[in-house]
Motif scaffolding. Structure first.
Motif, short mmCIF file in Angstrom:
data_model
loop_
_atom_site.label_atom_id
_atom_site.label_comp_id
_atom_site.label_asym_id
_atom_site.label_seq_id
_atom_site.Cartn_x
_atom_site.Cartn_y
_atom_site.Cartn_z
N LYS A 2 8.57 3.00 12.22
CA LYS A 2 8.80 2.60 10.84
C LYS A 2 8.07 3.54 9.88
O LYS A 2 6.90 3.86 10.07
N ARG A 3 8.76 4.00 8.86
CA ARG A 3 8.16 4.89 7.86
C ARG A 3 7.57 4.03 6.75
O ARG A 3 8.27 3.21 6.16
N GLN A 4 6.30 4.23 6.48
CA GLN A 4 5.61 3.43 5.46
C GLN A 4 4.96 4.34 4.44
O GLN A 4 4.56 5.46 4.75
N ALA A 5 4.85 3.82 3.21
CA ALA A 5 4.19 4.57 2.13
C ALA A 5 3.41 3.59 1.26
O ALA A 5 3.83 2.46 1.05
N LEU A 6 2.30 4.06 0.77
CA LEU A 6 1.52 3.33 -0.22
C LEU A 6 1.54 4.16 -1.50
O LEU A 6 1.12 5.32 -1.50
N VAL A 7 2.05 3.58 -2.57
CA VAL A 7 2.15 4.28 -3.85
C VAL A 7 1.27 3.55 -4.86
O VAL A 7 1.43 2.35 -5.08
N ILE A 30 8.52 7.14 -7.96
CA ILE A 30 8.28 7.68 -6.61
C ILE A 30 8.61 6.63 -5.56
O ILE A 30 9.26 6.92 -4.54
N ALA A 31 8.18 5.39 -5.80
CA ALA A 31 8.48 4.30 -4.85
C ALA A 31 9.98 4.11 -4.71
O ALA A 31 10.50 3.93 -3.59
N ARG A 32 10.70 4.16 -5.82
CA ARG A 32 12.16 4.00 -5.78
C ARG A 32 12.81 5.11 -4.95
O ARG A 32 13.67 4.85 -4.10
N LEU A 33 12.38 6.34 -5.18
CA LEU A 33 12.94 7.47 -4.42
C LEU A 33 12.63 7.37 -2.94
O LEU A 33 13.49 7.67 -2.10
N LEU A 34 11.42 6.97 -2.60
CA LEU A 34 11.06 6.83 -1.19
C LEU A 34 11.90 5.76 -0.51
O LEU A 34 12.32 5.92 0.64
N ARG A 35 12.16 4.67 -1.22
CA ARG A 35 12.99 3.59 -0.65
C ARG A 35 14.43 4.06 -0.46
O ARG A 35 15.03 3.84 0.58
N GLN A 36 14.98 4.68 -1.50
CA GLN A 36 16.41 5.05 -1.48
C GLN A 36 16.70 6.28 -0.63
O GLN A 36 17.63 6.28 0.16
N CYS A 37 15.93 7.31 -0.82
CA CYS A 37 16.23 8.59 -0.16
C CYS A 37 15.49 8.80 1.16
O CYS A 37 15.96 9.55 2.00
N GLN A 39 14.16 6.12 3.06
CA GLN A 39 14.18 4.90 3.87
C GLN A 39 12.77 4.46 4.27
O GLN A 39 12.51 4.07 5.41
N PHE A 40 11.84 4.53 3.33
CA PHE A 40 10.48 4.09 3.55
C PHE A 40 10.33 2.61 3.22
O PHE A 40 11.01 2.10 2.33
N GLU A 41 9.43 1.96 3.91
CA GLU A 41 8.95 0.65 3.52
C GLU A 41 7.76 0.94 2.59
O GLU A 41 6.76 1.51 3.02
N GLU A 70 -5.53 -1.57 2.06
CA GLU A 70 -4.14 -1.13 2.15
C GLU A 70 -4.01 0.22 2.85
O GLU A 70 -3.08 0.44 3.61
N ILE A 71 -4.96 1.11 2.61
CA ILE A 71 -4.94 2.40 3.30
C ILE A 71 -5.15 2.21 4.79
O ILE A 71 -4.49 2.84 5.61
N SER A 72 -6.07 1.31 5.16
CA SER A 72 -6.34 1.08 6.58
C SER A 72 -5.14 0.47 7.29
O SER A 72 -4.96 0.66 8.49
N LYS A 73 -4.29 -0.25 6.57
CA LYS A 73 -3.09 -0.84 7.16
C LYS A 73 -2.06 0.22 7.55
O LYS A 73 -1.24 -0.02 8.43
N LEU A 74 -2.11 1.37 6.89
CA LEU A 74 -1.16 2.43 7.21
C LEU A 74 -1.49 3.02 8.56
O LEU A 74 -0.71 3.54 9.27
#
Length: 74
Positions: A2-7, A30-37, A39-41, A70-74
């Motif tokens: 799973k691809r994850q990002a923290l913004v 940035i969050a919108r682009l990561l989700r749409q383009c 496929q990040f959670e 939140e960083i440690s969860k990544l």
């Protein structure tokens, strides 16, 4: 995997007299682009629930402990 990002987009800092204007809006884009383009959670900070979706809270603050957690969860 799973691809994850923290913004993080913080406009307001308690120790500054003048606040940032665009950090939250930029983070939201940035969050919108990561989700749409990409496929990040995506997890955003600070967050609010508006119009049926989680968005970056423009006037919100983020505590250091919350950010570290939140960083440690990544």
């Amino acid at each position: 995997m799973k691809r994850q990002a923290l913004v993080v987009g913080i406009n307001r800092y308690p120790f500054l007299k003048q606040h940032l204007e665009y950090a939250a809006a930029d983070a939201e884009e940035i969050a919108r682009l990561l989700r749409q383009c990409g496929q990040f959670e995506v997890k955003v900070l600070p967050e609010t629930y508006q119009d049926g979706a989680i968005q970056v809270e423009e006037k919100g603050l983020v505590k250091g402990d919350t950010l570290r957690e939140e960083i440690s969860k990544l």
